[in-house]
Write an enzyme that holds these catalytic residues in place. Sequence first.
Site, mmCIF file in Angstrom:
data_model
loop_
_atom_site.group_PDB
_atom_site.id
_atom_site.type_symbol
_atom_site.label_atom_id
_atom_site.label_comp_id
_atom_site.label_asym_id
_atom_site.label_seq_id
_atom_site.Cartn_x
_atom_site.Cartn_y
_atom_site.Cartn_z
ATOM 1 N N ARG A 75 11.620 -18.868 -25.261
ATOM 2 C CA ARG A 75 11.573 -17.501 -24.737
ATOM 3 C C ARG A 75 11.918 -17.390 -23.259
ATOM 4 O O ARG A 75 12.194 -16.293 -22.760
ATOM 5 C CB ARG A 75 10.214 -16.840 -25.040
ATOM 6 C CG ARG A 75 9.025 -17.454 -24.358
ATOM 7 C CD ARG A 75 7.717 -16.981 -24.991
ATOM 8 N NE ARG A 75 6.959 -16.053 -24.140
ATOM 9 C CZ ARG A 75 5.739 -15.620 -24.399
ATOM 10 N NH1 ARG A 75 5.109 -15.996 -25.503
ATOM 11 N NH2 ARG A 75 5.134 -14.798 -23.597
ATOM 12 N N ARG B 13 -8.799 -12.908 -26.327
ATOM 13 C CA ARG B 13 -8.080 -14.061 -26.893
ATOM 14 C C ARG B 13 -8.582 -15.314 -26.210
ATOM 15 O O ARG B 13 -8.657 -15.384 -24.977
ATOM 16 C CB ARG B 13 -6.578 -13.906 -26.654
ATOM 17 C CG ARG B 13 -5.808 -15.116 -27.167
ATOM 18 C CD ARG B 13 -4.332 -14.917 -27.062
ATOM 19 N NE ARG B 13 -3.855 -15.049 -25.703
ATOM 20 C CZ ARG B 13 -2.593 -14.821 -25.350
ATOM 21 N NH1 ARG B 13 -1.710 -14.424 -26.259
ATOM 22 N NH2 ARG B 13 -2.206 -14.962 -24.103
ATOM 23 N N ARG C 185 -5.962 -11.581 -22.072
ATOM 24 C CA ARG C 185 -5.424 -12.944 -21.960
ATOM 25 C C ARG C 185 -6.393 -13.774 -21.108
ATOM 26 O O ARG C 185 -6.263 -13.827 -19.889
ATOM 27 C CB ARG C 185 -4.046 -12.921 -21.297
ATOM 28 C CG ARG C 185 -2.949 -12.314 -22.165
ATOM 29 C CD ARG C 185 -1.590 -12.431 -21.464
ATOM 30 N NE ARG C 185 -0.479 -12.280 -22.378
ATOM 31 C CZ ARG C 185 0.216 -11.159 -22.532
ATOM 32 N NH1 ARG C 185 -0.076 -10.090 -21.847
ATOM 33 N NH2 ARG C 185 1.237 -11.117 -23.383
ATOM 34 N N ASN D 259 6.120 -11.829 -28.923
ATOM 35 C CA ASN D 259 6.785 -12.625 -27.885
ATOM 36 C C ASN D 259 6.996 -14.052 -28.392
ATOM 37 O O ASN D 259 8.073 -14.634 -28.252
ATOM 38 C CB ASN D 259 5.955 -12.662 -26.596
ATOM 39 C CG ASN D 259 5.548 -11.280 -26.124
ATOM 40 O OD1 ASN D 259 6.115 -10.297 -26.576
ATOM 41 N ND2 ASN D 259 4.568 -11.210 -25.251
ATOM 42 N N ASP D 260 5.926 -14.615 -28.982
ATOM 43 C CA ASP D 260 6.059 -15.960 -29.533
ATOM 44 C C ASP D 260 6.667 -15.941 -30.931
ATOM 45 O O ASP D 260 7.433 -16.837 -31.288
ATOM 46 C CB ASP D 260 4.699 -16.662 -29.565
ATOM 47 C CG ASP D 260 4.385 -17.306 -28.223
ATOM 48 O OD1 ASP D 260 5.306 -17.916 -27.645
ATOM 49 O OD2 ASP D 260 3.251 -17.175 -27.754
ATOM 50 N N CYS E 249 0.285 -7.102 -30.338
ATOM 51 C CA CYS E 249 0.077 -7.118 -28.892
ATOM 52 C C CYS E 249 1.268 -7.718 -28.157
ATOM 53 O O CYS E 249 1.242 -7.849 -26.936
ATOM 54 C CB CYS E 249 -1.211 -7.852 -28.536
ATOM 55 S SG CYS E 249 -1.245 -9.542 -29.137
ATOM 56 N N HIS F 195 0.816 -1.213 0.000
ATOM 57 C CA HIS F 195 0.000 0.000 0.000
ATOM 58 C C HIS F 195 0.843 1.254 0.000
ATOM 59 O O HIS F 195 0.502 2.248 -0.634
ATOM 60 C CB HIS F 195 -0.946 -0.006 1.192
ATOM 61 C CG HIS F 195 -2.110 -0.925 0.992
ATOM 62 N ND1 HIS F 195 -2.837 -1.455 2.011
ATOM 63 C CD2 HIS F 195 -2.660 -1.397 -0.143
ATOM 64 C CE1 HIS F 195 -3.791 -2.222 1.526
ATOM 65 N NE2 HIS F 195 -3.685 -2.205 0.214
ATOM 66 N N GLU G 99 1.724 -15.373 -34.667
ATOM 67 C CA GLU G 99 2.833 -15.499 -33.714
ATOM 68 C C GLU G 99 3.659 -16.755 -33.968
ATOM 69 O O GLU G 99 4.469 -17.140 -33.136
ATOM 70 C CB GLU G 99 2.301 -15.470 -32.274
ATOM 71 C CG GLU G 99 1.222 -16.499 -31.976
ATOM 72 C CD GLU G 99 0.716 -16.447 -30.527
ATOM 73 O OE1 GLU G 99 1.370 -15.834 -29.671
ATOM 74 O OE2 GLU G 99 -0.337 -17.063 -30.272
HETATM 75 C C1 PEP Z 1 2.810 -12.926 -27.788
HETATM 76 O O1 PEP Z 1 3.136 -14.102 -27.960
HETATM 77 O O2 PEP Z 1 3.417 -11.959 -28.288
HETATM 78 C C2 PEP Z 1 1.654 -12.590 -26.948
HETATM 79 C C3 PEP Z 1 1.190 -11.354 -26.889
HETATM 80 O O3 PEP Z 1 1.079 -13.557 -26.208
HETATM 81 P P1 PEP Z 1 1.702 -14.248 -24.895
HETATM 82 O O4 PEP Z 1 2.833 -13.383 -24.436
HETATM 83 O O5 PEP Z 1 0.562 -14.319 -23.947
HETATM 84 O O6 PEP Z 1 2.133 -15.574 -25.409
HETATM 85 MG MG MG Z 2 1.801 -15.758 -27.561
#
Ligand code: PEP
Ligand code: MG
Length: 567
Positions: A462, A329, A293, A451-452, A499, A186, A428
């Site tokens: 990753r 998603r 998500r 990210n993927d 995203c 807090h 992705e």
């Molecule tokens: C991604 O893969 O870029 C993505 C936004 O999804 P996550 O990170 O949940 O796999």
């Molecule tokens: Mg992903």
Amino acid sequence: MYKGIEASRGIGIGSICLIVEHDLSFESKHIDDTEAEKARFNNAIEAFKTETSAMAENIRKNIGPKEAEIMEGHLAMIADPTMAGEMTKMIEAGQCAEAAVTAVCDMFIGMFSKMEDDMMRQRASDISDIKISLLKLLLGIEDVDISKVAPGTVLVAHDLTPSMCSQIVKENVVGIITEVGGKTSHSAILARALEIPAVLSVPNITEIVKDKDTAIVDGTEGDVYINPDGEVISQYVIKREEFVKAQAELKKFIGQKTVTADGTELELFCNIGTPKDARKAVECDGEGIGLFRSEFLFMDRPHLPTEEEQFEAYKEAVEIMGGRTVIIRTLDIGGDKDIPYLGLEKEENPFLGYRAVRYCLANSDMYKIQLRGILRASAFGNVKIMVPLVTCVDEVRAVKALVEECKNELRSEGVKFDENIEVGCMVETAAASLIADILAKEADFFSIGTNDLTQYTMSVDRGNAEVAYLYSAFQPAVLRSIKNIIQAGNAAGITVGMCGEAAADPLMIPLLISFGLKEYSVNPVLVLTARSIISKWSKAEADALAEKVLALTTEKEIVELLKASAK
Ligand code: PEP
Ligand code: MG
């Protein structure tokens, strides 16, 4: 230099006011006149309620209604018959009020501090705050009046409780240092709301410093300097000016549209994990939700959420966003996201295995429950369905067929939904990128999950630190892939968003503008930064930079050039 947890960004330089802990020890004695002791206890409770209501009011006025909820929570806890009732019972059994307060609070503190959940653990510190306040009232101890500290003060305390924070006059306190607390405590929340730089959990800091020592609080890095030399102070004065200037710059973007330097309007959405996060997205000025998500609704519980539970959660987010886009998603489990009750078998290559849309299509009864929940929520706003981990067009077709089945069911049940709901896909995987032109004919929109996409393009796990040096969206292979996806989507006339984390990367943004990305979905706290960076680049400038970048051959050269060209 002392290290702590960076809890509230910014640089504070000032003179220390050390908040000394009071001696709250008392002699536990047997009480004969329990009625009189109960009256003394009840007086303390009433005084606590009056003080706490005043503090809540103070916070509401000076900080905001959301932050005032912390003190209101204290009032609710003391009003709950369990806590005060247990204390009264102990007094009736002959214990003094101080002993009863200590025993009951310590019991709750012990219980909450062992809990896994951060929010629950936070309740332990709330109860400790209540305990200290009640003991001070019973023992007649007066607190230091934090509201009267001189301008330019750095507060140093073992723990800065919400009750202390409620007395802070923002103009006078330039920094906060404590020995306990983390980013979600807090005191951290209140320090951020007050925009006072804060470093928490600096070991033994109350023993290291004394009143009137000079302190530098770097709440961005988590660094603290006590009585630094003139050179260090000069460096930090410059850093402070830079920070203040950058913050002022960002504030200009609140409530503004997201436009490039040459006037092209783009969409700046947020990534969220729970319906409540949607509130954060609104507070941070996000223009919609680019990625909800949904798997978080399936985690931390013993069984699948029902259609009703899912519908309520999606509807909550949709209503908070009030007509703005919410892209939900569908369940993206497997890989690094496990849901124990689904009993998924351990795989040799979990990232290449039975996950996300593959799992959902193989368990269509479960998947249809989710699709029905999303469809029902679509009657309350602007909802889109997004499919994760697509690798071939059959998957998109299969999901669309299930969506149609669900629509037919809902229609025959007389349940409302958006007849024109869009079904898009995350791009992705390397496969999806290579067939982006084919997928664009089947999907209503794309959202690039860098990210993927980075993981699957570079063949690099990753989460594996050993190969992290290869995991970069600035690798020439990944950049080419991103460009291909955006151009294929644009050529087919569908919206292309991103995203993955790269959408908020200041170095990546000019390249995305050049490639023609229309929708950027970022962590809520990065909305204003992304809007500011976007405003600095024209298409022509971005194109010139992208051309040079795509002619380079290594990630290192690319990042160097982007850093050198950053605005
Ligand atoms: C991604 O893969 O870029 C993505 C936004 O999804 P996550 O990170 O949940 O796999
Ligand atoms: Mg992903």
